[in-house]
Design a protein around this motif. Structure first.
Motif, PDB file in Angstrom:
ATOM      1  N   PHE A 172       3.865   4.158   2.124  1.00 54.02           N
ATOM      2  CA  PHE A 172       5.242   3.835   1.781  1.00 54.02           C
ATOM      3  C   PHE A 172       6.056   5.123   1.678  1.00 54.02           C
ATOM      4  N   VAL A 173       7.342   5.017   1.967  1.00 51.32           N
ATOM      5  CA  VAL A 173       8.283   6.099   1.689  1.00 51.32           C
ATOM      6  C   VAL A 173       9.360   5.527   0.775  1.00 51.32           C
ATOM      7  N   VAL A 174       9.543   6.173  -0.378  1.00 55.34           N
ATOM      8  CA  VAL A 174      10.575   5.755  -1.332  1.00 55.34           C
ATOM      9  C   VAL A 174      11.633   6.846  -1.376  1.00 55.34           C
ATOM     10  N   THR A 175      12.884   6.485  -1.079  1.00 58.81           N
ATOM     11  CA  THR A 175      13.976   7.455  -1.057  1.00 58.81           C
ATOM     12  C   THR A 175      15.132   6.972  -1.925  1.00 58.81           C
ATOM     13  N   ASN A 176      16.191   7.754  -1.930  1.00 67.11           N
ATOM     14  CA  ASN A 176      17.387   7.391  -2.676  1.00 67.11           C
ATOM     15  C   ASN A 176      18.182   6.273  -1.990  1.00 67.11           C
ATOM     16  N   LEU A 177      17.697   5.773  -0.848  1.00 67.64           N
ATOM     17  CA  LEU A 177      18.339   4.649  -0.176  1.00 67.64           C
ATOM     18  C   LEU A 177      17.478   3.389  -0.147  1.00 67.64           C
ATOM     19  N   GLY A 178      16.187   3.531  -0.402  1.00 69.29           N
ATOM     20  CA  GLY A 178      15.338   2.345  -0.371  1.00 69.29           C
ATOM     21  C   GLY A 178      13.872   2.668  -0.165  1.00 69.29           C
ATOM     22  N   VAL A 179      13.121   1.654   0.251  1.00 64.61           N
ATOM     23  CA  VAL A 179      11.675   1.772   0.431  1.00 64.61           C
ATOM     24  C   VAL A 179      11.321   1.382   1.864  1.00 64.61           C
ATOM     25  N   LEU A 180      10.538   2.230   2.532  1.00 61.57           N
ATOM     26  CA  LEU A 180      10.032   1.947   3.866  1.00 61.57           C
ATOM     27  C   LEU A 180       8.523   1.748   3.794  1.00 61.57           C
ATOM     28  N   ARG A 181       8.013   0.890   4.660  1.00 58.40           N
ATOM     29  CA  ARG A 181       6.571   0.662   4.735  1.00 58.40           C
ATOM     30  C   ARG A 181       6.111   0.832   6.177  1.00 58.40           C
ATOM     31  N   TYR A 182       5.014   1.545   6.363  1.00 64.24           N
ATOM     32  CA  TYR A 182       4.486   1.795   7.701  1.00 64.24           C
ATOM     33  C   TYR A 182       3.580   0.645   8.126  1.00 64.24           C
ATOM     34  N   ASN A 183       3.855   0.082   9.285  1.00 62.42           N
ATOM     35  CA  ASN A 183       3.050  -1.007   9.830  1.00 62.42           C
ATOM     36  C   ASN A 183       2.125  -0.443  10.901  1.00 62.42           C
ATOM     37  N   ARG A 184       0.822  -0.552  10.677  1.00 65.17           N
ATOM     38  CA  ARG A 184      -0.132   0.058  11.601  1.00 65.17           C
ATOM     39  C   ARG A 184      -0.333  -0.761  12.880  1.00 65.17           C
ATOM     40  N   GLU A 185       0.046  -2.006  12.851  1.00 64.42           N
ATOM     41  CA  GLU A 185      -0.135  -2.830  14.050  1.00 64.42           C
ATOM     42  C   GLU A 185       0.783  -2.385  15.184  1.00 64.42           C
ATOM     43  N   ASP A 186       2.045  -2.171  14.872  1.00 58.80           N
ATOM     44  CA  ASP A 186       2.971  -1.724  15.922  1.00 58.80           C
ATOM     45  C   ASP A 186       3.406  -0.269  15.745  1.00 58.80           C
ATOM     46  N   ARG A 187       2.831   0.416  14.728  1.00 59.09           N
ATOM     47  CA  ARG A 187       3.129   1.821  14.466  1.00 59.09           C
ATOM     48  C   ARG A 187       4.624   2.053  14.281  1.00 59.09           C
ATOM     49  N   LYS A 188       5.231   1.180  13.486  1.00 55.53           N
ATOM     50  CA  LYS A 188       6.652   1.272  13.195  1.00 55.53           C
ATOM     51  C   LYS A 188       6.879   1.241  11.687  1.00 55.53           C
ATOM     52  N   TRP A 189       8.019   1.795  11.278  1.00 49.42           N
ATOM     53  CA  TRP A 189       8.429   1.727   9.881  1.00 49.42           C
ATOM     54  C   TRP A 189       9.364   0.533   9.677  1.00 49.42           C
ATOM     55  N   TYR A 190       9.140  -0.203   8.596  1.00 49.99           N
ATOM     56  CA  TYR A 190       9.957  -1.357   8.256  1.00 49.99           C
ATOM     57  C   TYR A 190      10.657  -1.118   6.921  1.00 49.99           C
ATOM     58  N   LEU A 191      11.859  -1.646   6.799  1.00 47.93           N
ATOM     59  CA  LEU A 191      12.554  -1.587   5.525  1.00 47.93           C
ATOM     60  C   LEU A 191      11.934  -2.613   4.582  1.00 47.93           C
ATOM     61  N   ASP A 192      11.467  -2.132   3.439  1.00 47.06           N
ATOM     62  CA  ASP A 192      10.806  -3.004   2.464  1.00 47.06           C
ATOM     63  C   ASP A 192      11.740  -3.376   1.319  1.00 47.06           C
ATOM     64  N   ALA A 193      12.614  -2.439   0.909  1.00 53.54           N
ATOM     65  CA  ALA A 193      13.504  -2.703  -0.232  1.00 53.54           C
ATOM     66  C   ALA A 193      14.735  -1.814  -0.165  1.00 53.54           C
ATOM     67  N   ILE A 194      15.818  -2.297  -0.748  1.00 51.55           N
ATOM     68  CA  ILE A 194      17.047  -1.521  -0.858  1.00 51.55           C
ATOM     69  C   ILE A 194      17.543  -1.592  -2.302  1.00 51.55           C
ATOM     70  N   TYR A 195      18.611  -0.820  -2.581  1.00 55.23           N
ATOM     71  CA  TYR A 195      19.248  -0.809  -3.892  1.00 55.23           C
ATOM     72  C   TYR A 195      20.633  -1.453  -3.778  1.00 55.23           C
ATOM     73  N   PRO A 196      21.280  -1.723  -4.902  1.00 54.41           N
ATOM     74  CA  PRO A 196      22.604  -2.358  -4.840  1.00 54.41           C
ATOM     75  C   PRO A 196      23.636  -1.543  -4.056  1.00 54.41           C
ATOM     76  N   PHE A 197      23.461  -0.227  -3.988  1.00 56.53           N
ATOM     77  CA  PHE A 197      24.432   0.643  -3.320  1.00 56.53           C
ATOM     78  C   PHE A 197      24.007   1.043  -1.906  1.00 56.53           C
ATOM     79  N   SER A 198      22.894   0.490  -1.412  1.00 56.45           N
ATOM     80  CA  SER A 198      22.426   0.847  -0.071  1.00 56.45           C
ATOM     81  C   SER A 198      22.338  -0.408   0.795  1.00 56.45           C
ATOM     82  N   SER A 199      21.963  -0.206   2.053  1.00 55.68           N
ATOM     83  CA  SER A 199      21.873  -1.329   2.982  1.00 55.68           C
ATOM     84  C   SER A 199      20.992  -0.934   4.153  1.00 55.68           C
ATOM     85  N   TYR A 200      20.576  -1.919   4.921  1.00 53.51           N
ATOM     86  CA  TYR A 200      19.798  -1.645   6.133  1.00 53.51           C
ATOM     87  C   TYR A 200      20.575  -0.708   7.053  1.00 53.51           C
TER      88      TYR A 200
END
Length: 245
Positions: A172-200
């Motif tokens: 996982f990567v947790v930043t000041n904009l949200g949370v990303l999760r690495y998917n090993r099946e397609d080797r891509k990062w997915y947005l897992d979570a955001i905050y009230p002040f952020s967005s996809y």
């Protein structure tokens, strides 16, 4: 009650910890330290906390600028770093944290240099310590970065200090904009979570590599109870210094 962006990062990290996990906290890792105690003591998750301060699941801590300070924990059994690393080697370390300067699309991390010339870097970073050893061995790697931008979440890191690319762990990567999760099946990062002040859209705008979207990412918000807990753990607002790194 005043909050900082880092407080959302702290809560986000705490939501990624699960019952039964052995959690290792490294050097200078205030967000993951507060988050781990928040998960255990506020949310009641049955986790065991160890780290470079060499205390085994301390009842409480007095926050100091360095999470490696052996005097910041109160009465607790000792677990030396060598024993903690031995647990990692045996596949018994569930969670570890890192705060890389750069993270790339292949789950490589950089804590060494900025620039392409190792002997003449633009910026010399603190170094990776045991990153190369422990990152691929932990069952769950939680990377945190408080300046989500195209300079920190890059297509390719300037230097590979460590990698989870060839592992099978959760990342996982947790930043000041949200949370990303690495998917090993397609080797891509997915947005897992955001905050009230952020967005996809804001996450995509500030990331150099592709971010894929799920149907319903989580929203992480802070309650008064969350903020009271964080402030009680950090009465001198040491975490506020991280806002301007």
């Amino acid at each position: 009650m005043k909050s900082y962006n880092v407080d959302y990062v702290i809560k986000a990290i705490s939501t990624l910890l699960d019952d039964g996990e052995l959690v290792y906290i490294g050097l200078n890792s205030i967000p993951s330290l507060i988050a781990s105690f928040m998960a255990r003591d506020l949310y009641g998750k049955k986790i065991r906390i160890i780290g470079v301060a060499e205390a085994s699941n301390p009842s409480k801590v007095t926050l100091s600028p360095s999470t490696g300070n052996p005097f910041f924990v109160e009465a607790a059994p000792v677990m030396i770093t060598a024993d903690a690393f031995d647990l990692a080697q045996k596949g018994k370390l569930d969670v570890m944290f890192l705060g890389p300067a750069q993270i790339d699309e292949e789950a490589n991390v950089n804590l060494t240099i900025i620039g392409n010339d190792y002997y003449n870097p633009k910026v010399k970073l603190p170094g990776g310590a045991a990153t190369a050893f422990i990152l691929p061995l932990s069952k769950k790697a939680i990377l945190w970065n408080l300046k989500h931008s195209k300079r920190s979440l890059v297509k390719k890191v300037d230097f590979v200090t460590g990698t989870a690319k060839f592992s099978n762990n959760k990342v996982f990567v947790v930043t000041n904009l949200g949370v990303l999760r690495y998917n090993r099946e397609d080797r891509k990062w997915y947005l897992d979570a955001i905050y009230p002040f952020s967005s996809y859209e804001k996450v995509v705008e500030n990331t150099e590599f592709e971010i894929k979207r799920r149907d319903n990412e989580r929203l992480i918000d802070l309650t008064d109870e969350d903020l009271r807990f964080i402030n009680n753990m950090d009465p001198y607002n040491l975490r506020s210094a991280l806002e301007n790194l």
